[in-house]
Design a protein around this motif. Sequence first.
Motif, mmCIF file in Angstrom:
data_model
loop_
_atom_site.group_PDB
_atom_site.id
_atom_site.type_symbol
_atom_site.label_atom_id
_atom_site.label_comp_id
_atom_site.label_asym_id
_atom_site.label_seq_id
_atom_site.Cartn_x
_atom_site.Cartn_y
_atom_site.Cartn_z
ATOM 1 N N SER A 28 0.834 -1.200 0.000
ATOM 2 C CA SER A 28 0.000 0.000 0.000
ATOM 3 C C SER A 28 0.869 1.251 0.000
ATOM 4 O O SER A 28 0.600 2.211 -0.710
ATOM 5 C CB SER A 28 -0.908 -0.017 1.237
ATOM 6 O OG SER A 28 -1.628 1.167 1.283
ATOM 7 N N ALA A 29 1.924 1.214 0.796
ATOM 8 C CA ALA A 29 2.770 2.408 0.925
ATOM 9 C C ALA A 29 3.565 2.683 -0.357
ATOM 10 O O ALA A 29 3.609 3.808 -0.842
ATOM 11 C CB ALA A 29 3.720 2.236 2.104
ATOM 12 N N VAL A 30 4.174 1.635 -0.884
ATOM 13 C CA VAL A 30 4.990 1.846 -2.083
ATOM 14 C C VAL A 30 4.057 2.019 -3.273
ATOM 15 O O VAL A 30 3.254 1.151 -3.579
ATOM 16 C CB VAL A 30 5.907 0.627 -2.322
ATOM 17 C CG1 VAL A 30 6.594 0.760 -3.667
ATOM 18 C CG2 VAL A 30 6.935 0.522 -1.213
ATOM 19 N N LEU A 32 3.119 4.930 -6.863
ATOM 20 C CA LEU A 32 3.658 5.819 -7.889
ATOM 21 C C LEU A 32 4.480 6.942 -7.259
ATOM 22 O O LEU A 32 5.482 7.383 -7.811
ATOM 23 C CB LEU A 32 2.512 6.403 -8.714
ATOM 24 C CG LEU A 32 1.595 5.358 -9.357
ATOM 25 C CD1 LEU A 32 0.408 6.025 -10.011
ATOM 26 C CD2 LEU A 32 2.373 4.560 -10.390
ATOM 27 N N GLY A 33 4.041 7.399 -6.088
ATOM 28 C CA GLY A 33 4.711 8.501 -5.400
ATOM 29 C C GLY A 33 6.185 8.215 -5.125
ATOM 30 O O GLY A 33 7.022 9.118 -5.189
ATOM 31 N N ASN A 34 6.505 6.953 -4.815
ATOM 32 C CA ASN A 34 7.895 6.618 -4.517
ATOM 33 C C ASN A 34 8.777 6.758 -5.747
ATOM 34 O O ASN A 34 9.946 7.069 -5.660
ATOM 35 C CB ASN A 34 8.015 5.158 -4.051
ATOM 36 C CG ASN A 34 7.270 4.911 -2.785
ATOM 37 O OD1 ASN A 34 6.076 5.144 -2.726
ATOM 38 N ND2 ASN A 34 7.964 4.479 -1.759
ATOM 39 N N TYR A 109 -8.807 8.411 -9.665
ATOM 40 C CA TYR A 109 -7.799 8.883 -10.623
ATOM 41 C C TYR A 109 -6.504 8.087 -10.551
ATOM 42 O O TYR A 109 -5.791 7.945 -11.539
ATOM 43 C CB TYR A 109 -7.534 10.390 -10.478
ATOM 44 C CG TYR A 109 -6.925 10.845 -9.170
ATOM 45 C CD1 TYR A 109 -5.579 10.684 -8.915
ATOM 46 C CD2 TYR A 109 -7.702 11.459 -8.201
ATOM 47 C CE1 TYR A 109 -5.019 11.111 -7.726
ATOM 48 C CE2 TYR A 109 -7.142 11.891 -7.004
ATOM 49 C CZ TYR A 109 -5.793 11.708 -6.774
ATOM 50 O OH TYR A 109 -5.244 12.119 -5.593
ATOM 51 N N TYR A 110 -6.221 7.526 -9.367
ATOM 52 C CA TYR A 110 -5.007 6.708 -9.229
ATOM 53 C C TYR A 110 -5.085 5.531 -10.212
ATOM 54 O O TYR A 110 -4.115 5.200 -10.885
ATOM 55 C CB TYR A 110 -4.932 6.215 -7.783
ATOM 56 C CG TYR A 110 -3.552 5.845 -7.297
ATOM 57 C CD1 TYR A 110 -2.654 6.817 -6.865
ATOM 58 C CD2 TYR A 110 -3.148 4.514 -7.234
ATOM 59 C CE1 TYR A 110 -1.399 6.473 -6.398
ATOM 60 C CE2 TYR A 110 -1.902 4.167 -6.765
ATOM 61 C CZ TYR A 110 -1.027 5.151 -6.346
ATOM 62 O OH TYR A 110 0.217 4.804 -5.879
ATOM 63 N N ALA A 111 -6.291 4.938 -10.316
ATOM 64 C CA ALA A 111 -6.469 3.811 -11.230
ATOM 65 C C ALA A 111 -6.291 4.259 -12.681
ATOM 66 O O ALA A 111 -5.799 3.493 -13.523
ATOM 67 C CB ALA A 111 -7.842 3.183 -11.032
ATOM 68 N N CYS A 238 3.634 11.697 4.513
ATOM 69 C CA CYS A 238 2.212 11.428 4.751
ATOM 70 C C CYS A 238 1.597 10.628 3.608
ATOM 71 O O CYS A 238 0.986 9.589 3.806
ATOM 72 C CB CYS A 238 1.492 12.771 4.821
ATOM 73 S SG CYS A 238 0.527 12.994 6.272
ATOM 74 N N PHE A 239 1.776 11.136 2.392
ATOM 75 C CA PHE A 239 1.160 10.484 1.237
ATOM 76 C C PHE A 239 1.801 9.138 0.971
ATOM 77 O O PHE A 239 1.136 8.146 0.682
ATOM 78 C CB PHE A 239 1.305 11.387 0.005
ATOM 79 C CG PHE A 239 0.540 10.894 -1.184
ATOM 80 C CD1 PHE A 239 -0.843 10.984 -1.222
ATOM 81 C CD2 PHE A 239 1.194 10.324 -2.272
ATOM 82 C CE1 PHE A 239 -1.570 10.531 -2.323
ATOM 83 C CE2 PHE A 239 0.480 9.873 -3.375
ATOM 84 C CZ PHE A 239 -0.897 9.980 -3.399
ATOM 85 N N SER A 240 3.129 9.111 1.098
ATOM 86 C CA SER A 240 3.845 7.906 0.712
ATOM 87 C C SER A 240 3.535 6.727 1.635
ATOM 88 O O SER A 240 3.520 5.584 1.191
ATOM 89 C CB SER A 240 5.345 8.175 0.694
ATOM 90 O OG SER A 240 6.024 7.094 0.139
ATOM 91 N N LEU A 241 3.300 7.003 2.923
ATOM 92 C CA LEU A 241 3.051 5.882 3.831
ATOM 93 C C LEU A 241 1.579 5.463 3.832
ATOM 94 O O LEU A 241 1.190 4.571 4.571
ATOM 95 C CB LEU A 241 3.497 6.228 5.248
ATOM 96 C CG LEU A 241 5.006 6.347 5.461
ATOM 97 C CD1 LEU A 241 5.311 6.603 6.927
ATOM 98 C CD2 LEU A 241 5.728 5.079 5.012
ATOM 99 N N SER A 242 0.753 6.104 3.010
ATOM 100 C CA SER A 242 -0.691 5.795 2.965
ATOM 101 C C SER A 242 -1.332 5.937 4.336
ATOM 102 O O SER A 242 -2.201 5.143 4.703
ATOM 103 C CB SER A 242 -0.956 4.371 2.453
ATOM 104 O OG SER A 242 -0.337 4.131 1.245
ATOM 105 N N ILE A 243 -0.902 6.947 5.108
ATOM 106 C CA ILE A 243 -1.526 7.136 6.423
ATOM 107 C C ILE A 243 -2.620 8.201 6.305
ATOM 108 O O ILE A 243 -2.556 9.050 5.423
ATOM 109 C CB ILE A 243 -0.491 7.528 7.510
ATOM 110 C CG1 ILE A 243 0.446 8.623 6.998
ATOM 111 C CG2 ILE A 243 0.273 6.329 7.973
ATOM 112 C CD1 ILE A 243 1.585 8.960 7.925
HETATM 113 N N1 PHE Z 1 1.356 5.554 -0.917
HETATM 114 C C1 PHE Z 1 1.035 5.613 -2.295
HETATM 115 C C2 PHE Z 1 2.167 6.206 -3.110
HETATM 116 O O1 PHE Z 1 3.203 6.534 -2.620
HETATM 117 C C3 PHE Z 1 -0.165 6.426 -2.560
HETATM 118 C C4 PHE Z 1 -1.419 5.991 -1.926
HETATM 119 C C5 PHE Z 1 -2.286 6.918 -1.526
HETATM 120 C C6 PHE Z 1 -1.720 4.682 -1.711
HETATM 121 C C7 PHE Z 1 -3.447 6.568 -0.923
HETATM 122 C C8 PHE Z 1 -2.878 4.327 -1.102
HETATM 123 C C9 PHE Z 1 -3.719 5.286 -0.702
HETATM 124 O O2 PHE Z 1 2.026 6.363 -4.295
#
Ligand code: PHE
Length: 500
Positions: A28-30, A32-34, A109-111, A238-243
């Motif tokens: 979940s964490a890893v 596109l953002g990484n 939109y992520y999909a 914050c975004f990257s860890l999906s928290i």
């Molecule tokens: N953590 C994911 C990333 O780094 C993004 C993400 C956001 C995943 C929301 C799940 C929920 O790309």
Amino acid sequence: MVQPSQAMEPHRPQWNTSLGFLLAAVGSAVGLGNIWRFPYLCYANGGGAFLIPYVVALLTMGIPILMLEFGIGHQMRGSAPMSFARISLHWEWLGWWMVTFVMFGIVLYYAVVIAWCVCYVWYSLTLAWGADPNAFFFHGFLGTTAGPQVIGDIRSPIVLALVIVWVVNWLVVFFGVEHGIERANKVMMPLLFGLLLTLVVWTLTLPGAGGGLLCYLKPDFAKLGNPHVWIDAYSQVCFSLSIGFGIMVAYASYLPRKADLTRNACLTGLLDTLVAFTAGLAVFSTLGYMSQQTGKPFEQVVQHGIGLAFVAYPQAISLLPSFSRLFGVLFFLTLTVAGIASAISILEAFSAAVMDKFHYPRKAVVTVLSVVGFLGGIVFATGGGLAWLDIVDHALSHYGLFIACILQCLLVGWIYKAHRLREHVNAISQFRIGWFFDFSIRYLVPGVLTLLLVSDLIKDLRQPYEGYPWIALLLIGRDWLIITLIAALIVALRPWRKAL
Ligand code: PHE
């Protein structure tokens, strides 16, 4: 306050192994953002020196919130709405809001972005972008219109790929926690690490790679005095860890009673960072190679976000003397796999919430949500879709996410009490956490995130985000947040089908 017992919920699914849970959390964490955001942030914010604010943000906020979400999910044995309702019924709405804006916002939109990656795996086979990847991407592929107000036509290749993405999401979550999500992550995560390592080794051997790496990592400590560098570090963590999305709460609710929560939180944070850092090696070696081949200075070849993945990278791929098609497939497959593992975690977080509250069968819930997710995503697969995507992403992954994280910390830190959660976590974990956890959850994180929120707001009020018309920003961005909030409040007011 309700203390759940295992006897109350004999049928809650459970991870088969502790490794399965860890891989799902890392999956979940890893995302596109990484791959496309972290490396650029490093480059723009002081190179290697950026690792300092990043690690500080990780230690003071990222890992404490991960521990909080793992702890609450594990102790309350429920999705975010159920866990929060068990703390206080007045706060159930917050859980619903988190899972609603991530399901009816981010994943839509992520999909679509994953669908672009799927298309580009295909395009790599023929290097379809030709001599001008920029024109190919924005005009040929996306059919970008003049702005969000001009919707344009529906792009059929993207919609087709979107079907594939949603079928995969649906299949994985349909089969449940152990047989679907855990199994899929046990395949996808090693595959992702393998793909990434192959890319790194390959790119490091390209001529000019060293120059790129120097730009990526050469430390510029003077930048650390700039508050924006710190803001970037905290928001990326914050975004990257999906928290703040209720995802980790749901995943932790499937842990057995005995589970090492602190170790899993540290490992998740560490692995996520490691993947981001490693992805940066591949990205910048490639850009270094491109700069050398084209004779352009480095600043002219470097791009971030979608520009990096869909314009700069295709350009570099075309320059490779041999196996360029294979390289393209590997790169876009890496993005696809990283994205899918994140998307399924979102689908699961919302499905778990619906199943907890209304007791509908998993298969029906997941099927309906996947169809709705696909249909809702179509708006982002139009000519105006890129602008919509940008606006919704900004509203949700800045404002929505920060507000949700702040409120979550206040709820657990002050109403439930941070020390009670710490005692629960310590009782089952080998590595024990101390007073700093309480301090971080009660004061530090809400304080820092409020600062980020205010600074974002000031910036946006001074100048409309990315120059979009105000009316579009308000109607799409702000209203998206408000509508999901109203929906969350309505669902939270419905009675529970079974006692909490
Ligand atoms: N953590 C994911 C990333 O780094 C993004 C993400 C956001 C995943 C929301 C799940 C929920 O790309």
